[in-house]
Design a protein around this motif. Structure first.
Motif, PDB file in Angstrom:
ATOM      1  N   ARG A 197       0.735  -1.482   0.211  1.00 44.93           N
ATOM      2  CA  ARG A 197      -0.061   0.349  -0.282  1.00 44.93           C
ATOM      3  C   ARG A 197       0.676   1.097  -0.511  1.00 44.93           C
ATOM      4  N   LEU A 198       2.201   1.395   0.969  1.00 46.33           N
ATOM      5  CA  LEU A 198       3.084   2.007   0.550  1.00 46.33           C
ATOM      6  C   LEU A 198       3.688   2.529  -0.718  1.00 46.33           C
ATOM      7  N   TRP A 199       4.196   1.311  -1.531  1.00 50.54           N
ATOM      8  CA  TRP A 199       4.060   1.583  -2.816  1.00 50.54           C
ATOM      9  C   TRP A 199       3.448   2.620  -3.699  1.00 50.54           C
ATOM     10  N   ARG A 200       2.598   2.140  -3.470  1.00 49.35           N
ATOM     11  CA  ARG A 200       0.954   2.083  -4.316  1.00 49.35           C
ATOM     12  C   ARG A 200       0.264   3.691  -4.457  1.00 49.35           C
ATOM     13  N   LYS A 201       1.325   4.151  -2.425  1.00 47.15           N
ATOM     14  CA  LYS A 201       0.643   5.452  -2.365  1.00 47.15           C
ATOM     15  C   LYS A 201       1.542   6.487  -2.901  1.00 47.15           C
ATOM     16  N   VAL A 202       2.886   5.782  -2.723  1.00 50.25           N
ATOM     17  CA  VAL A 202       4.443   6.740  -3.449  1.00 50.25           C
ATOM     18  C   VAL A 202       4.208   6.840  -4.690  1.00 50.25           C
ATOM     19  N   VAL A 203       3.693   5.738  -5.706  1.00 42.93           N
ATOM     20  CA  VAL A 203       3.514   6.340  -7.498  1.00 42.93           C
ATOM     21  C   VAL A 203       2.432   6.316  -7.448  1.00 42.93           C
ATOM     22  N   GLN A 204       1.310   6.643  -6.887  1.00 42.41           N
ATOM     23  CA  GLN A 204       0.289   7.655  -6.704  1.00 42.41           C
ATOM     24  C   GLN A 204       1.022   9.566  -6.379  1.00 42.41           C
ATOM     25  N   GLU A 205       1.643   9.481  -5.695  1.00 47.15           N
ATOM     26  CA  GLU A 205       2.144  10.910  -5.743  1.00 47.15           C
ATOM     27  C   GLU A 205       2.918  11.170  -6.558  1.00 47.15           C
ATOM     28  N   ILE A 206       3.786  10.467  -7.353  1.00 45.32           N
ATOM     29  CA  ILE A 206       5.015  10.862  -8.359  1.00 45.32           C
ATOM     30  C   ILE A 206       4.352  10.967  -8.861  1.00 45.32           C
ATOM     31  N   ALA A 207       3.328  10.145  -9.993  1.00 48.05           N
ATOM     32  CA  ALA A 207       2.843   9.987 -10.884  1.00 48.05           C
ATOM     33  C   ALA A 207       2.194  11.747 -11.805  1.00 48.05           C
ATOM     34  N   PRO A 208       1.524  12.799 -10.569  1.00 50.21           N
ATOM     35  CA  PRO A 208       1.505  13.827 -11.535  1.00 50.21           C
ATOM     36  C   PRO A 208       2.437  14.541 -12.056  1.00 50.21           C
ATOM     37  N   GLN A 209       3.676  14.642 -11.873  1.00 50.62           N
ATOM     38  CA  GLN A 209       4.955  14.535 -12.074  1.00 50.62           C
ATOM     39  C   GLN A 209       5.751  14.188 -13.152  1.00 50.62           C
ATOM     40  N   TYR A 210       4.845  13.176 -13.695  1.00 48.37           N
ATOM     41  CA  TYR A 210       5.157  12.897 -15.033  1.00 48.37           C
ATOM     42  C   TYR A 210       3.332  11.807 -15.746  1.00 48.37           C
ATOM     43  N   SER A 211       3.230  13.362 -16.295  1.00 44.83           N
ATOM     44  CA  SER A 211       1.539  13.145 -16.444  1.00 44.83           C
ATOM     45  C   SER A 211       1.143  13.155 -17.943  1.00 44.83           C
ATOM     46  N   ASP A 212       2.760  12.699 -18.623  1.00 47.84           N
ATOM     47  CA  ASP A 212       2.011  11.759 -19.904  1.00 47.84           C
ATOM     48  C   ASP A 212       2.517  10.375 -19.852  1.00 47.84           C
ATOM     49  N   VAL A 213       2.269  10.165 -18.418  1.00 45.49           N
ATOM     50  CA  VAL A 213       2.186   8.534 -18.617  1.00 45.49           C
ATOM     51  C   VAL A 213       0.912   8.331 -17.653  1.00 45.49           C
ATOM     52  N   VAL A 214       1.079   6.701 -18.454  1.00 49.45           N
ATOM     53  CA  VAL A 214      -0.959   6.363 -18.281  1.00 49.45           C
ATOM     54  C   VAL A 214      -0.133   5.263 -16.951  1.00 49.45           C
ATOM     55  N   VAL A 215      -0.764   5.228 -15.627  1.00 52.09           N
ATOM     56  CA  VAL A 215      -0.273   4.445 -14.535  1.00 52.09           C
ATOM     57  C   VAL A 215      -1.206   4.171 -14.263  1.00 52.09           C
ATOM     58  N   ASP A 216      -0.980   1.790 -14.355  1.00 52.89           N
ATOM     59  CA  ASP A 216      -1.889   0.865 -13.286  1.00 52.89           C
ATOM     60  C   ASP A 216      -1.612   0.138 -12.496  1.00 52.89           C
ATOM     61  N   PHE A 217      -2.271  -0.501 -12.063  1.00 52.45           N
ATOM     62  CA  PHE A 217      -1.977  -1.303 -10.804  1.00 52.45           C
ATOM     63  C   PHE A 217      -2.656  -2.736 -11.128  1.00 52.45           C
ATOM     64  N   LEU A 218      -1.757  -3.380 -11.227  1.00 48.45           N
ATOM     65  CA  LEU A 218      -1.624  -5.169 -10.803  1.00 48.45           C
ATOM     66  C   LEU A 218      -1.375  -5.479 -10.075  1.00 48.45           C
ATOM     67  N   PHE A 219      -1.936  -6.901  -9.176  1.00 49.92           N
ATOM     68  CA  PHE A 219      -1.277  -7.867  -7.957  1.00 49.92           C
ATOM     69  C   PHE A 219      -0.590  -8.666  -8.305  1.00 49.92           C
ATOM     70  N   VAL A 220       0.437  -9.028  -7.941  1.00 46.24           N
ATOM     71  CA  VAL A 220       1.493  -9.939  -8.090  1.00 46.24           C
ATOM     72  C   VAL A 220       1.172 -10.942  -8.841  1.00 46.24           C
ATOM     73  N   ASP A 221      -0.261 -11.209  -8.266  1.00 49.65           N
ATOM     74  CA  ASP A 221      -0.411 -13.122  -9.040  1.00 49.65           C
ATOM     75  C   ASP A 221      -1.038 -12.649  -9.818  1.00 49.65           C
ATOM     76  N   ASN A 222      -1.728 -11.904  -9.760  1.00 48.66           N
ATOM     77  CA  ASN A 222      -2.906 -11.418 -11.313  1.00 48.66           C
ATOM     78  C   ASN A 222      -1.343 -11.135 -12.246  1.00 48.66           C
ATOM     79  N   ALA A 223      -0.558 -10.961 -12.255  1.00 44.17           N
ATOM     80  CA  ALA A 223       0.339  -9.870 -13.025  1.00 44.17           C
ATOM     81  C   ALA A 223       1.417 -11.619 -13.262  1.00 44.17           C
ATOM     82  N   ALA A 224       1.396 -13.076 -12.634  1.00 45.88           N
ATOM     83  CA  ALA A 224       1.852 -14.005 -13.036  1.00 45.88           C
ATOM     84  C   ALA A 224       0.742 -14.700 -14.184  1.00 45.88           C
TER      85      ALA A 224
END
Ligand SMILES: [Mg+2]
Ligand SMILES: [Mg+2]
Lengths: 358, 358
Positions: A197-224
């Motif tokens: 959850r901290l990883w997700r929070k930090v990435v969400q906070e940083i994301a606006p600095q890279y507004s041309d990048v689309v961010v998505d989130f995937l649980f590791v079991d789904n990623a596998a």
């Protein structure tokens, strides 16, 4: 451009594959008017044999003074099979990573039509696969506090991440996404883990600095699952240490050959570039190892120097060799070329291609 | 044999797939002279709608008094899309698992020639794949102490395992291996994690009690590769909670369809049997869902009762239906059969097969 490169041949097939990368780098230097100089440093079994130490001080110094490190492979069976050995080749690499604070491991995953027959996946799954995994390398559960009860009734490992650790690799991954297809996927387990959850929070906070990048989130079991089902959906994958270990190894098999895959480790000081394959001692000295993983690592080094056109020419050379059947024994056990021949052919490609372009 | 089964239809396609399993169980009972009785219990969105509680007390009681639980699926979009919802369908299942102390999640993975076209893997990889994953379900990092700093500068999760937790699932896995091809693979990360070293130690200590079972060990990153490269090497795979989450989801995609995969959760009290697929609300009420995952879960229940011959007949029915193109829309979108037709055909198979045999 003048660049100084620390070269660590290491063990097994390390020296022979690295020699081909140096040859290709020299071709690039000549054609593009750069000057690359090299300092050869010892590490691993090779260093133990010559100095008693898997990572001599001169190697650390040489690496810290270089603009980048080109590394071959590490490990020798005579140490693997001796449980009493006090010094082990692998300690050299672990110590070097620590000395250089290499906190981000970067692994591109691409597929090649010429290798389709070697992949466990169907051709349909392999089309247009081109992504890169940013794995945090110095934090998380592999480095957290470990405990075991004296009577072995219980054992534990702590997974800790600080905001700072997450931020520094996230910025690297976002910048990479900006240079690519502008998509970043964070792989975590935020539905269960506080550190995720901290990883997700930090990435969400940083994301606006890279507004041309689309961010998505995937649980590791789904990623596998997604890495097998639909790997072309990924561009930049960002993840913590252990998830990165698992999914980058999983992803490495889809191209059909570990012999082709490069990697970079980036940190506070000099960055290190190495093929993901091991020292493969059975093949050492036979001129049969696949130099492509090392040559593509050298291409990543060129990118790291900002020499993107040069890196592209190297990659074009690798693609050309593969597409024309100039491959080593691991790819085609019948019609194969030697390690040194592949290096020579790709160097020639660099010379010819650039000469034609100009 | 008399057996009393708690049936939880749950949400979405849960009721329709479960109805087909009950139909097949009734065919088995009739042909083999058993008596299966059923108590229907509420759980999930269905239970919230009817009682306000995702797991009414009567359901827990009904489950504790039953010989086994047959469960459909859980989850409804009206709760997923409402972040203010105080009660969620999924809480029902989590609470039930806790009440029943279901510490082992068991997932068989097999491949079917009729589904080859749906698998992301090549046919070569799919031949003779037949393994089962024993995943620890109540310990490890998902349940360890979680911390986050007030200023979100740091977060952590603790992975703890006790010897007792490891022993109880290991015995189940060894016993399963004795009934199968007598090979057990422990997936861990014992080169790095203290908790993994405890797993390895406990498994090594228990192994002599099952001297007919060959034990090997695989690091989880390597396991993630081997599941794609050479899945037929596995027989029984034993692993901790998070590794099991990742590799069992990864393994679930190789058969080509999630709709076919059954599972069991076993613990201190009544065992629960459910397909691995979700509630798939888009398909609910249309008679198009694949009942095979549920029917194969019912077969696992029969095995759990010691009714191995009966379980084999159910599996033979599923194989027969697949091989003859009697499949639902997810498998063949052009020539497909309804959920209820598949259930009827497999029930008929049970009647005819057993009648012919006798
Ligand atoms: Mg690894
Ligand atoms: Mg999962």
């Amino acid at each position: 451009m003048n660049k100084h490169i620390a070269v660590i041949n290491g063990d097994g097939i390390g020296p022979e594959v690295t020699a081909q990368s140096v040859r290709v780098l020299n071709a690039i230097a000549e054609q593009f008017g750069h000057e690359f100089t090299y300092t050869y440093c010892l590490m691993g079994a090779d260093a133990i044999d010559k100095t008693g130490n898997p990572l001599p001080d001169e190697t650390v110094e040489g690496c810290l003074n270089a603009d980048a490190i080109l590394f071959g492979a590490i490990g020798h069976p005579k140490y693997d099979n001796d449980p009493t050995a006090k010094v082990r080749p692998e300690q050299g690499l672990l110590k070097l990573r620590k000395s250089l604070q290499l906190f981000a491991n970067i692994r591109p995953v691409s597929t090649y039509a010429a290798l389709e027959h070697l992949s466990p996946l169907k051709a349909k799954q392999l089309e247009n696969v081109d992504f890169v995994i940013y794995r945090e390398l110095t934090g998380g559960i592999y480095f957290g506090e470990k405990k075991v009860a004296e009577d072995y009734s219980e054992a534990s490992d702590l997974c800790v991440y600080t905001k700072t650790e997450i931020e520094r690799i996230s910025h690297l991954a976002f910048k990479a996404a900006q240079q690519r297809r502008k998509k970043l996927t964070l792989v975590d387990k935020a539905n269960v883990l506080e550190s995720s959850r901290l990883w997700r929070k930090v990435v969400q906070e940083i994301a606006p600095q890279y507004s041309d990048v689309v961010v998505d989130f995937l649980f590791v079991d789904n990623a596998a699952m997604q890495i097998i089902l639909n790997p072309k959906q990924f561009d930049v994958v960002l993840t913590e240490n252990m998830f990165g270990d698992i999914i980058s190894d999983e992803a490495s098999v889809i191209s059909g050959s570990l012999g082709l895959l490069p990697s970079a480790s980036v940190g506070a000081a000099t960055a290190l570039f190495e093929p993901i394959h091991g020292s493969y001692p059975q093949a050492a000295g036979k001129d049969i190892a696949n130099p492509t993983g090392s040559i593509l690592s050298a291409a990543m080094m060129l990118d790291h120097f900002g020499l993107h056109k040069e890196a592209e020419v190297v990659r074009a050379g690798v693609n050309w060799a593969l597409a024309n059947g100039f491959v080593t024994k691991d790819i085609d056990p019948v019609n194969y070329y030697f390690t040194s021949t592949i290096g020579e052919l790709i160097s020639d490609f660099v010379h010819n291609r650039v000469a034609t372009d100009v």
